[in-house]
Design an enzyme around this catalytic site. Structure first.
Site: not given
Ligand code: IVH
Length: 709
Positions: A83, A112, A114, A116, A222, A309, A403, A406, A421, A426
């Protein structure tokens, strides 16, 4: 570093390739995401300035990384793309404007979280899971079907018998599971994972699926990448995936303006730690699937989506030194002295390293470049060293033998992780005991902070805790910088502390194992300090909620001559020894847990919590599955409301709170929550059926239901 652009490009590509390998194949990154992004950004800028240097094998032209040889490679049915990123409202708005210009009509944005974690493709044939694969380089991924089969959240069988369905989503490890896993790893002396993402990757990319089975991995889908095509909106595809048994993150919103989208991003940036999983941004997608078709893709990413981000919570910095601090119990805690670094919203200069084992396990050494993490309100943490930046011959750090305050021996008992200690004299321990006694949550003496205590000790104005109440104010007045006003404030603060509840006094004495909760339980159970002084360990242990370890520790504390003397001096000074009066109020909230958030009109925060406790309820600081209701005042905590909504917990206004205090009944304000949970029943029934406690709906009908959570 070279100034020749061609050489620098080569250098950057080599570095990025090296870090890609560590991140994607070995799940053991040496640099933070932010640092990695900086390398890529520099490379991208150089390529932009010198287009002749662009080559197809540049990391800027690729997605992810070549699959490792640990698993069989599999070609994806369609590429798994990356993305594009936005990090400000301007960048988000520029993307949105492009969408609106291109489509030339109103755009709906599906927002949505994102996740990690790691991108995963799940292929189902006739409803049966036949293949699970990592993203790999976007075109070819790794076949991890056997491992994914061990993850409970991933169904082996869908409801449908559709010939082909491909669901994509993110595998992640809940934060609580990550913490538990690291604790186990530490106890076994095994590798510590830097963050939940690495832990998830390390757990998934195992040759032995049983290792994956033993780790608590979760999944959110997703994207429907293949399957029925009779949907017109992204949201419908998510509903379909949900109906098929795939987990979908309930937190998502379709919004109509970029301002609202940005608000959503801001909200989740501020509340990013309110869920039990890590997120690093918000993904904003065009909701209409026909519009998506029109927009299409670039070589790397769809045009119809962008990742907003969040700012990084990890940064690299120099570990200048490791020092040891001495606490009130004599505990010697190593801490990192860092080159100041701005991370997670504040400048971090120091970070605890907890104990000797942690330093050894992380193998951080003075002179190392280290990854520092500061997540929200959580205290900053040194994640680990960047080994590629370690200077040659850097010596491992050794725990001091004496220590630093002291000079007495520092001793670590067998089987313990902490070092102490050994001196009873102390000066640092004494200083810290006084600071603790005067601190908030204990005797809460305003104007008697650490600096003042240090000064008074230096000037021998103060020799111990008892001395606080016999301070020579004339001598204080003579100290430079202590004007009449500050002396009066100090005097008032000390006077006021005499009226603190017994539990605060017990906490302030710093009795080993007795925390704030134990102190409250003990104060309530024994009612007066004299009763505690006269009790033996069994009698103390007979108080409900006090175990034998605490009871023995309390008993031993009060057996010591100097502690008895201290208590007598506090008595002479007029410090309150009396416990709370037993409540005479009806116990309407027995067994209930009520969270208060925001400012109420007729109660202070403490007052509201006290009112709940006096009626037999609990009032914790955060919302969980066990919460019976959330009381909402002005300026409430957004994360608490979000959590309450997510869990379907009743939200009450002040009037409803008062009714609940009187009757124990819940009348609800936030019906949207319940509507969502029980959408197929008529409204009134819905309310009655979905709540967890004693409940009445707005017209006063009472439900017979009891707590079920
Ligand atoms: S949509 C065509 N939705 O973020 C790509 N990605 O930096 C469609 N990710 O590769 C991705 N949460 O691994 C989508 N709600 C979300 C996500 C998400 C995490 C990750 C995913 C993607 C990466 C891109």
């Amino acid at each position: 570093m070279t100034t020749d652009p061609a050489l620098r490009v080569e250098e950057l590509r080599a570095q990025i390739a090296y870090h890609n390998k560590l991140y994607h194949q070995q799940d053991q990154p040496e640099i933070s995401d932010a640092e990695y992004d900086e390398l890529v950004r520099e490379l991208r800028q150089l390529e932009l300035d010198h287009p002749d240097l662009i080559s197809p094998d540049s990391p800027t032209q690729q997605v992810g990384f070549t699959p490792s040889d640990l698993f069989t490679p599999v070609e994806h049915l369609t590429p798994m793309m990356s993305l594009d990123n936005a990090t400000s409202f301007e960048e988000l708005a520029a993307w949105g404007k492009r969408m609106e210009r291109y489509i030339d009509s109103n755009v709906e944005y599906a927002c949505e979280l994102k996740m990690d974690g790691l991108a995963l493709s799940l292929v189902y044939e006739n409803g049966q899971l036949v293949r699970a694969a990592t993203r790999g380089d976007g075109r070819v991924g790794e076949d991890i079907t056997l491992n994914v089969m061990q993850i409970k959240a991933v169904p082996h069988q869908l409801k449908t018998r559709e010939k082909l369905v491909e669901a994509r989503g993110e595998i992640y490890m809940p934060v609580s599971s990550f913490k538990a896993l690291n604790e186990e790893q530490m106890a076994r002396g095994e590798r510590i994972f830097a963050n939940p993402r690495n832990a998830a990757a390390g757990s998934l990319r195992q040759k032995d699926p049983q290792i994956t089975a033993g780790r608590n991995l979760a999944f959110f889908s997703y994207q429907l990448a293949a399957g029925p095509s009779d949907f017109s909106k992204h949201q419908q595809t998510l509903d379909y995936l949900r109906e098929q048994g795939l987990p979908i993150n309930p937190i998502s919103k379709v919004l109509k303006s970029l301002e609202e989208v940005y608000e959503f991003c801001q909200y989740w940036q501020s509340n990013r730690h309110s869920n039990d999983y890590e997120i690093d941004g918000v993904v904003v997608k065009v909701n209409d699937l026909a519009q998506r078709m029109e927009l299409g893709f670039t070589s790397k990413a769809p045009r119809w989506a962008v990742a907003f981000k969040f700012p990084p919570e990890e940064r690299n910095t120099l570990l200048k030194d490791i020092m040891v601090s001495i606490g009130r119990s004599g505990k010697a805690t190593p801490f990192a002295v860092l080159e100041p670094v701005f991370v997670g919203g504040s400048t971090v200069k120091l970070a605890t390293l907890h104990n000797q084992d942690q330093v050894a396990l992380k193998d951080v050494r003075p002179g190392d470049t280290v990854i520092v993490r500061k997540a929200g309100d959580v205290i900053p943490e040194v994640v680990g060293p960047v080994l590629s930046k370690r200077p040659d011959d850097l010596a491992a750090w050794e725990f001091p033998k004496h220590c630093p305050e002291c000079g007495a021996d520092l001793v670590r008992s067998q089987g313990e992780s902490d070092t102490f200690c050994t001196s009873a004299e102390c000066p640092k321990q004494l200083e810290q005991r006084i600071v603790h006694f005067a601190s908030r949550g204990c005797m809460d003496i305003e104007n008697l902070g650490e600096r003042t205590v240090q000064l008074f000790l230096q000037l021998q104005l103060l020799k111990d805790i008892g001395g606080i109440y016999t301070l020579d104010y004339d001598r204080v007045r003579a100290i430079e910088g202590f004007g009449e006003v500050s002396v009066t404030n100090l005097e008032n603060g000390i006077e006021a502390s005499k009226r603190r509840p017994l539990s605060n006094l017990l906490s302030g004495l710093g009795i080993r194992h007795l925390g704030a909760t134990g102190a409250r339980v003990l104060a309530k159970g024994m009612n007066h300090l004299d009763n505690i002084l006269q009790a033996n360990a069994e009698e103390i242990a007979a108080v409900e909620g006090i175990g034998t370890v605490i009871a023995n520790s309390v008993y031993e504390f009060f057996q010591q001559e100097e502690n008895r003397e201290l208590i007598e001096r506090l008595r002479q000074a007029g410090v309150n020894f009396e416990g709370p009066k037993a409540s005479t109020l009806p116990q309407t909230l027995a067994g209930m847990s009520v969270v208060v958030t925001g400012t109420l009109e007729n109660f202070s925060r403490e007052g509201a919590e006290e009112a709940i406790k006096e009626r037999g309820g609990k009032s914790p600081g955060s919302v969980s599955k066990k919460t019976s209701a959330v009381v909402l005042g002005d300026g409430p905590g957004a994360a608490k409301i979000a959590k309450a909504r997510e869990l379907g917990i009743p939200i009450l206004n002040e009037r409803q709170f008062r009714l609940m205090l009187e009757t124990g009944q819940l009348e609800i304000q936030d019906q949207a929550v319940h509507r969502k949970k029980c959408s197929r029943r008529p409204h009134r029934q819905r309310i009655r059926a979905s709540l967890t406690g004693r409940l009445i709906s707005k017209n006063g009908q009472r439900s017979a239901r009891r707590h079920r959570r």
